[in-house]
Motif scaffolding. Sequence first.
Motif, short mmCIF file in Angstrom:
data_model
loop_
_atom_site.label_atom_id
_atom_site.label_comp_id
_atom_site.label_asym_id
_atom_site.label_seq_id
_atom_site.Cartn_x
_atom_site.Cartn_y
_atom_site.Cartn_z
N LEU A 118 0.96 4.15 -2.89
CA LEU A 118 0.67 5.56 -2.62
C LEU A 118 1.83 6.43 -3.09
O LEU A 118 1.61 7.48 -3.72
CB LEU A 118 0.39 5.78 -1.14
CG LEU A 118 -0.85 5.07 -0.58
CD1 LEU A 118 -0.94 5.27 0.93
CD2 LEU A 118 -2.13 5.54 -1.26
N ILE B 6 0.84 -1.20 0.00
CA ILE B 6 0.00 0.00 0.00
C ILE B 6 0.87 1.24 0.00
O ILE B 6 0.64 2.17 -0.79
CB ILE B 6 -0.96 0.00 1.20
CG1 ILE B 6 -1.99 -1.12 1.06
CG2 ILE B 6 -1.65 1.35 1.35
CD1 ILE B 6 -2.87 -1.33 2.29
N GLU B 7 1.88 1.27 0.86
CA GLU B 7 2.75 2.44 0.96
C GLU B 7 3.44 2.73 -0.37
O GLU B 7 3.50 3.88 -0.82
CB GLU B 7 3.79 2.25 2.06
CG GLU B 7 4.66 3.47 2.25
CD GLU B 7 5.67 3.32 3.38
OE1 GLU B 7 6.54 4.20 3.48
OE2 GLU B 7 5.60 2.34 4.14
N ALA C 194 -5.36 8.38 -1.73
CA ALA C 194 -5.81 7.53 -0.63
C ALA C 194 -6.25 6.19 -1.19
O ALA C 194 -6.74 6.12 -2.32
CB ALA C 194 -6.96 8.18 0.13
N GLY D 109 -4.76 4.00 3.79
CA GLY D 109 -3.52 4.77 3.72
C GLY D 109 -3.75 6.03 2.92
O GLY D 109 -4.59 6.05 2.02
N THR D 110 -3.01 7.08 3.25
CA THR D 110 -3.08 8.34 2.52
C THR D 110 -1.69 8.90 2.36
O THR D 110 -0.78 8.58 3.13
CB THR D 110 -3.96 9.38 3.25
OG1 THR D 110 -3.34 9.71 4.49
CG2 THR D 110 -5.37 8.90 3.47
N MET D 111 -1.55 9.77 1.37
CA MET D 111 -0.30 10.48 1.16
C MET D 111 -0.62 11.80 0.47
O MET D 111 -1.49 11.85 -0.40
CB MET D 111 0.65 9.64 0.30
CG MET D 111 2.07 10.19 0.27
SD MET D 111 3.23 8.98 -0.42
CE MET D 111 3.32 7.83 0.94
N SER E 243 -10.02 4.92 5.19
CA SER E 243 -8.87 4.83 4.30
C SER E 243 -7.84 3.89 4.92
O SER E 243 -7.63 3.87 6.12
CB SER E 243 -8.27 6.21 4.06
OG SER E 243 -7.77 6.75 5.25
#
Length: 123
Positions: free
Chosen positions: A7, A3-4, A20, A31-33, A29
């Motif tokens: 993103l 996921i990271e 996201a 994950g978000t960035m 969510s």
Amino acid sequence: MSIELALKESMTIAGAVGVALVDYDSGMSLGTMGGGEWLNLEIAAAGNTEVVRAKLRVMASLALNDSIEDILITLNHQYHLIRLLTPAKGTPTLFLYLVLDRERANLALARLYLKRIEANLTV
């Protein structure tokens, strides 16, 4: 692809402002960035969950035998791109949500890159 990493890859798309990975079953969510003061990705993720759910309800009402690839919301200065992950990935209720600066983004390329990221994403 984690996921990271997905993103991070999404944020390399020209014009990317925030991204996201969202579960539209829960509205949460994963994950978000990116984002910032004027773009709260947690609130945007929850709000766009309603967009996805509404479109799925309309499709069910119309008895459409089809699936959503992506949803585009065009603002004066931004593109908001919602890409549903294919159920074949074992994650039928996830979508990638990408906000782009309209002046710097190429929408066709952004859609292509999100499709590639989706293909390699492992959740």
